[in-house]
Write a protein that holds these residues in place. Structure first.
Motif, mmCIF file in Angstrom:
data_model
loop_
_atom_site.group_PDB
_atom_site.id
_atom_site.type_symbol
_atom_site.label_atom_id
_atom_site.label_comp_id
_atom_site.label_asym_id
_atom_site.label_seq_id
_atom_site.Cartn_x
_atom_site.Cartn_y
_atom_site.Cartn_z
ATOM 1 N N GLY A 83 -2.441 1.295 5.996
ATOM 2 C CA GLY A 83 -1.031 1.036 5.696
ATOM 3 C C GLY A 83 -0.124 1.455 6.837
ATOM 4 O O GLY A 83 -0.544 1.538 7.990
ATOM 5 N N HIS A 84 1.123 1.706 6.522
ATOM 6 C CA HIS A 84 2.105 2.035 7.554
ATOM 7 C C HIS A 84 1.760 3.345 8.268
ATOM 8 O O HIS A 84 1.142 4.238 7.692
ATOM 9 C CB HIS A 84 3.507 2.151 6.951
ATOM 10 N N THR A 141 -5.544 0.705 1.968
ATOM 11 C CA THR A 141 -4.557 1.438 1.187
ATOM 12 C C THR A 141 -3.136 1.041 1.559
ATOM 13 O O THR A 141 -2.856 0.610 2.677
ATOM 14 C CB THR A 141 -4.706 2.966 1.394
ATOM 15 N N ALA A 142 -2.222 1.204 0.603
ATOM 16 C CA ALA A 142 -0.791 0.948 0.790
ATOM 17 C C ALA A 142 -0.563 -0.437 1.397
ATOM 18 O O ALA A 142 -0.996 -1.432 0.815
ATOM 19 C CB ALA A 142 -0.178 2.067 1.631
ATOM 20 N N ALA A 143 0.084 -0.530 2.555
ATOM 21 C CA ALA A 143 0.339 -1.836 3.157
ATOM 22 C C ALA A 143 -0.957 -2.529 3.566
ATOM 23 O O ALA A 143 -0.992 -3.760 3.698
ATOM 24 C CB ALA A 143 1.265 -1.702 4.362
ATOM 25 N N GLN A 199 -1.779 -4.242 0.544
ATOM 26 C CA GLN A 199 -0.814 -5.348 0.488
ATOM 27 C C GLN A 199 -1.291 -6.523 1.331
ATOM 28 O O GLN A 199 -1.159 -7.687 0.926
ATOM 29 C CB GLN A 199 0.543 -4.853 0.991
ATOM 30 N N THR A 225 -2.928 2.303 -3.692
ATOM 31 C CA THR A 225 -1.517 2.364 -3.277
ATOM 32 C C THR A 225 -1.054 3.816 -3.480
ATOM 33 O O THR A 225 -0.358 4.128 -4.440
ATOM 34 C CB THR A 225 -0.649 1.395 -4.102
ATOM 35 N N GLY A 247 1.048 5.821 -2.009
ATOM 36 C CA GLY A 247 2.332 6.284 -1.486
ATOM 37 C C GLY A 247 3.038 7.289 -2.372
ATOM 38 O O GLY A 247 3.712 8.204 -1.886
ATOM 39 N N CYS A 257 4.975 2.831 -3.265
ATOM 40 C CA CYS A 257 4.545 1.605 -2.577
ATOM 41 C C CYS A 257 5.268 0.377 -3.138
ATOM 42 O O CYS A 257 4.645 -0.523 -3.725
ATOM 43 C CB CYS A 257 3.034 1.439 -2.690
ATOM 44 N N PRO A 264 4.209 -3.001 -1.076
ATOM 45 C CA PRO A 264 2.877 -3.437 -1.491
ATOM 46 C C PRO A 264 2.847 -3.962 -2.924
ATOM 47 O O PRO A 264 2.078 -4.869 -3.244
ATOM 48 C CB PRO A 264 2.029 -2.165 -1.347
ATOM 49 N N LEU A 269 -0.040 1.978 -8.816
ATOM 50 C CA LEU A 269 1.193 2.434 -8.164
ATOM 51 C C LEU A 269 1.623 3.820 -8.628
ATOM 52 O O LEU A 269 2.086 4.642 -7.822
ATOM 53 C CB LEU A 269 2.315 1.430 -8.432
ATOM 54 N N GLY A 279 -1.745 6.336 -7.684
ATOM 55 C CA GLY A 279 -2.282 6.344 -6.329
ATOM 56 C C GLY A 279 -3.798 6.391 -6.282
ATOM 57 O O GLY A 279 -4.386 6.454 -5.195
#
Length: 296
Positions: free
Chosen positions: A95-96, A140-142, A145, A163, A165, A172, A175, A192, A195
């Motif tokens: 992810g990010h 994971t996360a983005a 996504q 996800t 976040g 998230c 996502p 969400l 997690g």
């Protein structure tokens, strides 16, 4: 400020049947020793590999910019039939990059990151060719996504999806746009809110991925799908993909009206008529792969 990605479009980019509006500008202050993504293409199949395993293939602004360029390069070419996105290392994408999301970076930079990410995710679905995620590891996360945004996803049994976040104080939400459209609502909400990761088998059960295979068969199975796509007419696939996403956002009656009109448009395509003639004549069709009409 909107940014032109390719010449020839006033407010965005037109590639075949879609228009992309650009809302983010990538910033890369220093060229890495290795490219963040690697692009190869052969026999209609473009393979894009996330190539930063040391940083868990994080979707930094630079990584998103590199991925976007690789997706867009000659995307309107008749030679491009399908895109496969994979990754080096045990993590598909984490992810990010959280180091880009601190207060030191500032609100404007944070806005750039999420605009760039949203642009890439929507670009994948707006492309006139199918995009397949080939996942072998953690998403994971983005990163999750990205998998959810692809048209098809093939994963190994060892892959997991999450996800997380909420556990670091960053829900998230972006996502959730892709994941909430890929899996049932209550499954998305559990992912969400907690997690907690789900297995590849659970991801298959809930529709996040299309197929789960052994690690040894991942490439073979994914490329077999890509090769089947390459056997079809490019404009027919492009028309079908665009229509699928359009009608999915509509109510039932509007969806049937949209799809019925597109079926008529499909019949007017030169390749549409070639396919029907080939079936009647008991032969293989010879596709033109050009978006030309056979009749009005």
């Amino acid at each position: 400020m909107a940014r032109r990605l390719l010449s020839g479009a006033r407010d965005g980019v037109r590639l075949g049947t879609f228009t992309l509006l650009s809302g983010a500008r990538g910033v890369c202050t220093q060229a890495p020793t290795e490219p963040l993504t690697v692009r190869q293409q052969s026999n209609g199949i473009r393979r894009i590999t996330l190539n930063n395993p040391r940083k868990r293939n994080a979707l930094s602004l630079s990584m998103l910019e590199s991925l976007r360029k690789d997706i867009l390069s000659d995307a309107g070419s008749e030679d491009l039939r399908v895109i496969v996105i994979s990754a080096r290392g045990p993590v598909f994408s984490s992810g990010h990059d959280l180091k880009e999301l601190t207060s030191a970076q500032g609100r404007e930079h944070h806005t750039q990151v999420f605009l760039a990410c949203s642009e890439v995710m929507t670009l994948i679905q707006d492309l006139p060719v199918p995009v397949i995620a080939m996942v072998n590891g953690v998403a994971t996360a983005a990163g999750c996504q990205l998998v959810a945004s692809c048209d098809i996803a093939v994963a190994t049994e060892r892959s997991t999806f999450a996800t997380p976040g909420v556990n670091v104080g960053l829900f998230c939400s972006t996502p959730a746009v892709a994941i909430g459209r890929a899996v049932p609502r209550k499954v998305a909400m559990e992912m969400l809110f907690t997690g907690a990761p789900i297995t590849a088998r659970d991801a298959l059960l809930h529709g996040l991925v299309s197929r789960v295979v052994s690690e040894e068969r991942l490439e073979e199975e994914t490329l077999a799908i890509a090769q089947r796509v390459c056997q079809a007419s490019r404009p027919v696939v492009a028309l079908g993909k665009a229509t699928f996403y359009r009608q999915m956002a509509q109510g039932r009656d509007a969806a049937y009206a949209t799809a019925s009109k597109v079926m008529v448009d499909n019949l007017a395509l030169r390749d549409g008529q070639e396919g029907i003639r080939a079936f009647i004549e008991k032969r293989k069709p010879t596709w033109s792969h050009a978006a030309e009409t056979a009749h009005d």
